[in-house]
Design a protein around this motif. Structure first.
Motif, PDB file in Angstrom:
ATOM      1  N   GLN A 101      12.236   9.156 -13.382  1.00  0.00           N
ATOM      2  CA  GLN A 101      11.225   9.889 -12.712  1.00  0.00           C
ATOM      3  C   GLN A 101      12.030  10.398 -11.381  1.00  0.00           C
ATOM      4  O   GLN A 101      11.676  11.737 -11.117  1.00  0.00           O
ATOM      5  CB  GLN A 101      10.781   9.202 -12.595  1.00  0.00           C
ATOM      6  N   GLY A 138       3.146   6.283  -6.079  1.00  0.00           N
ATOM      7  CA  GLY A 138       3.396   5.352  -7.204  1.00  0.00           C
ATOM      8  C   GLY A 138       3.840   6.200  -8.060  1.00  0.00           C
ATOM      9  O   GLY A 138       4.188   6.023  -9.318  1.00  0.00           O
ATOM     10  N   GLN A 165       3.770  -3.339 -17.415  1.00  0.00           N
ATOM     11  CA  GLN A 165       4.609  -2.522 -17.355  1.00  0.00           C
ATOM     12  C   GLN A 165       5.111  -0.768 -17.115  1.00  0.00           C
ATOM     13  O   GLN A 165       3.925  -0.534 -17.175  1.00  0.00           O
ATOM     14  CB  GLN A 165       5.209  -2.502 -19.156  1.00  0.00           C
ATOM     15  N   THR A 178       0.236   8.452  -9.850  1.00  0.00           N
ATOM     16  CA  THR A 178       0.040   8.815 -11.283  1.00  0.00           C
ATOM     17  C   THR A 178      -0.390   7.419 -11.921  1.00  0.00           C
ATOM     18  O   THR A 178      -1.046   7.534 -13.463  1.00  0.00           O
ATOM     19  CB  THR A 178       1.543   8.643 -11.397  1.00  0.00           C
ATOM     20  N   VAL A 195       4.751   2.680 -17.740  1.00  0.00           N
ATOM     21  CA  VAL A 195       4.124   4.020 -18.941  1.00  0.00           C
ATOM     22  C   VAL A 195       5.256   4.822 -19.590  1.00  0.00           C
ATOM     23  O   VAL A 195       6.197   4.187 -18.543  1.00  0.00           O
ATOM     24  CB  VAL A 195       3.115   4.635 -18.975  1.00  0.00           C
ATOM     25  N   ARG A 199      -5.405   6.106 -15.250  1.00  0.00           N
ATOM     26  CA  ARG A 199      -6.679   5.803 -14.996  1.00  0.00           C
ATOM     27  C   ARG A 199      -7.738   6.416 -15.402  1.00  0.00           C
ATOM     28  O   ARG A 199      -8.755   5.945 -16.385  1.00  0.00           O
ATOM     29  CB  ARG A 199      -7.510   4.559 -13.999  1.00  0.00           C
ATOM     30  N   GLY A 241      -0.517  -1.333  -0.085  1.00  0.00           N
ATOM     31  CA  GLY A 241      -1.294   0.007   0.495  1.00  0.00           C
ATOM     32  C   GLY A 241      -1.191   1.477   0.612  1.00  0.00           C
ATOM     33  O   GLY A 241      -1.882   2.343   1.147  1.00  0.00           O
ATOM     34  N   LYS A 242      -0.371   1.427  -0.556  1.00  0.00           N
ATOM     35  CA  LYS A 242      -0.356   3.440  -1.086  1.00  0.00           C
ATOM     36  C   LYS A 242      -1.476   4.369  -0.853  1.00  0.00           C
ATOM     37  O   LYS A 242      -1.209   4.698  -0.398  1.00  0.00           O
ATOM     38  CB  LYS A 242       0.489   3.278  -2.253  1.00  0.00           C
ATOM     39  N   GLY A 243      -2.413   3.370  -2.085  1.00  0.00           N
ATOM     40  CA  GLY A 243      -3.755   4.044  -1.808  1.00  0.00           C
ATOM     41  C   GLY A 243      -4.320   4.758  -0.763  1.00  0.00           C
ATOM     42  O   GLY A 243      -5.337   5.478  -0.447  1.00  0.00           O
ATOM     43  N   THR A 244      -4.293   3.461  -0.357  1.00  0.00           N
ATOM     44  CA  THR A 244      -5.498   3.628   1.227  1.00  0.00           C
ATOM     45  C   THR A 244      -5.144   3.655   1.739  1.00  0.00           C
ATOM     46  O   THR A 244      -5.666   5.169   2.146  1.00  0.00           O
ATOM     47  CB  THR A 244      -5.443   1.505   1.102  1.00  0.00           C
ATOM     48  N   GLY A 279      -0.507  -5.714   8.869  1.00  0.00           N
ATOM     49  CA  GLY A 279      -0.701  -5.409   9.755  1.00  0.00           C
ATOM     50  C   GLY A 279      -2.491  -4.829   9.829  1.00  0.00           C
ATOM     51  O   GLY A 279      -2.617  -4.256   8.551  1.00  0.00           O
ATOM     52  N   GLY A 320       0.485  -2.984  -4.150  1.00  0.00           N
ATOM     53  CA  GLY A 320      -0.732  -3.466  -3.609  1.00  0.00           C
ATOM     54  C   GLY A 320      -0.281  -3.685  -2.024  1.00  0.00           C
ATOM     55  O   GLY A 320      -0.526  -4.170  -1.051  1.00  0.00           O
ATOM     56  N   ARG A 361       8.928   6.020  -9.966  1.00  0.00           N
ATOM     57  CA  ARG A 361       9.391   4.870 -10.466  1.00  0.00           C
ATOM     58  C   ARG A 361      10.554   4.366 -11.059  1.00  0.00           C
ATOM     59  O   ARG A 361      10.663   3.101 -11.411  1.00  0.00           O
ATOM     60  CB  ARG A 361       7.689   4.030 -10.823  1.00  0.00           C
ATOM     61  N   ARG A 390      -8.530  -7.885  -4.376  1.00  0.00           N
ATOM     62  CA  ARG A 390      -9.037  -6.458  -4.651  1.00  0.00           C
ATOM     63  C   ARG A 390      -9.585  -7.283  -6.232  1.00  0.00           C
ATOM     64  O   ARG A 390     -10.179  -7.094  -7.008  1.00  0.00           O
ATOM     65  CB  ARG A 390      -8.592  -5.444  -4.867  1.00  0.00           C
ATOM     66  N   ARG A 447       4.332  -6.772 -12.083  1.00  0.00           N
ATOM     67  CA  ARG A 447       4.589  -6.033 -11.741  1.00  0.00           C
ATOM     68  C   ARG A 447       5.945  -6.067 -10.618  1.00  0.00           C
ATOM     69  O   ARG A 447       6.620  -4.438 -10.570  1.00  0.00           O
ATOM     70  CB  ARG A 447       2.729  -5.538 -11.398  1.00  0.00           C
TER      71      ARG A 447
END
Ligand code: AP5
Ligand code: MG
Length: 196
Positions: free
Chosen positions: A93, A86, A58, A32, A60, A37, A13-16, A174, A11, A89, A128, A146
């Motif tokens: 990795q 993402g 959890q 990832t 993957v 998904r 803001g990585k994707g945004t 912000g 949450g 993690r 969301r 998470r």
């Protein structure tokens, strides 16, 4: 190549921010979570397996995710660079990513970490969850799980990159535009001194 990691809790803001940054810098977005998904919606064996973990907040298993990253990388030959969202993690990795970078004769230029308080994160994710259809968003218990996984398994990845001086924390609260500007300033500086 210029490869970047966008790091931060669920949450943050990585994707945004990734959407804007890949557009601005011509990078390939490697999320990832997004790839997983997609596997789920295509009902592939990988997706069916991954869903069992994701629904519970959890991680993957590493070998599944690393295999997916390797093949995505190979599908984008000639890319100017990648923005990893993402991933990595876990420290395992991060080590696998180092091996991949060495194999491809490139490196990770910079790790940008979005910092957001837990109260704000829960608010964003529950909000969301009303519309995203993501099964890991609409249940506060799964959201808390998470965060716990992030603390235990993912935050050591920050130390991994701090040791090699690639880690930069960015205020992740912000407006989306303000945060984007801060990210861009840091990236522009790093790009000016990055050669390979
Ligand atoms: P993943 O898809 O990576 O999810 P996540 O890390 O939990 O993070 P999110 O995508 O929920 O948040 P985000 O940081 O992208 O924020 P966003 O921009 O969406 O992973 C999901 C699952 O897949 C994992 O739990 C795991 O099971 C599995 N998985 C994925 N990668 C894996 C890996 N490498 N290894 C093992 N397992 C893996 O923003 C969130 C919300 O906030 C949005 O609604 C947005 O509009 C809003 N928002 C954004 N910025 C702001 C702002 N500045 N102010 C107010 N609201 C904002
Ligand atoms: Mg995301």
């Amino acid at each position: 190549m210029f490869n970047l990691i966008l790091f931060g809790p669920p949450g943050s803001g990585k994707g945004t921010q990734s959407e804007r940054l890949v557009e601005k810098y011509g990078l390939i977005h490697l999320s990832t979570g997004g790839l997983l998904r997609e596997e789920i919606s295509n009902k592939t064996p990988l997706g069916i397996e991954a869903k069992k973990f994701m629904d519970h907040g959890q991680l993957v298993p590493d070998e599944v995710v690393i295999g997916m990253v390797d093949s995505y990388f190979d599908q984008h030959k000639g890319a100017a660079g990648f923005l990893f969202d993402g991933f990595p993690r876990t420290v395992a990795q991060a080590k696998a990513l180092d091996r991949l970078m060495t194999l491809k004769k490139t490196d990770i230029a910079l790790v940008l970490a979005l910092e957001v308080s837990e109260g704000e994160l829960v608010k964003r994710l529950l909000n969301r969850g009303k519309t995203s259809g993501r099964s890991d968003d609409n249940n506060e218990e799964v959201i808390r799980k998470r965060f716990a996984v992030y603390m235990n398994e993912t935050s050591p990845v920050a130390d991994y990159y701090k040791r090699v001086k690639k880690f930069k924390a960015i205020q992740g609260e912000g407006s989306v535009g303000e945060i984007y500007t801060a990210l861009r300033q840091t990236i522009d500086k790093a790009m000016a001194s990055h050669h390979n």
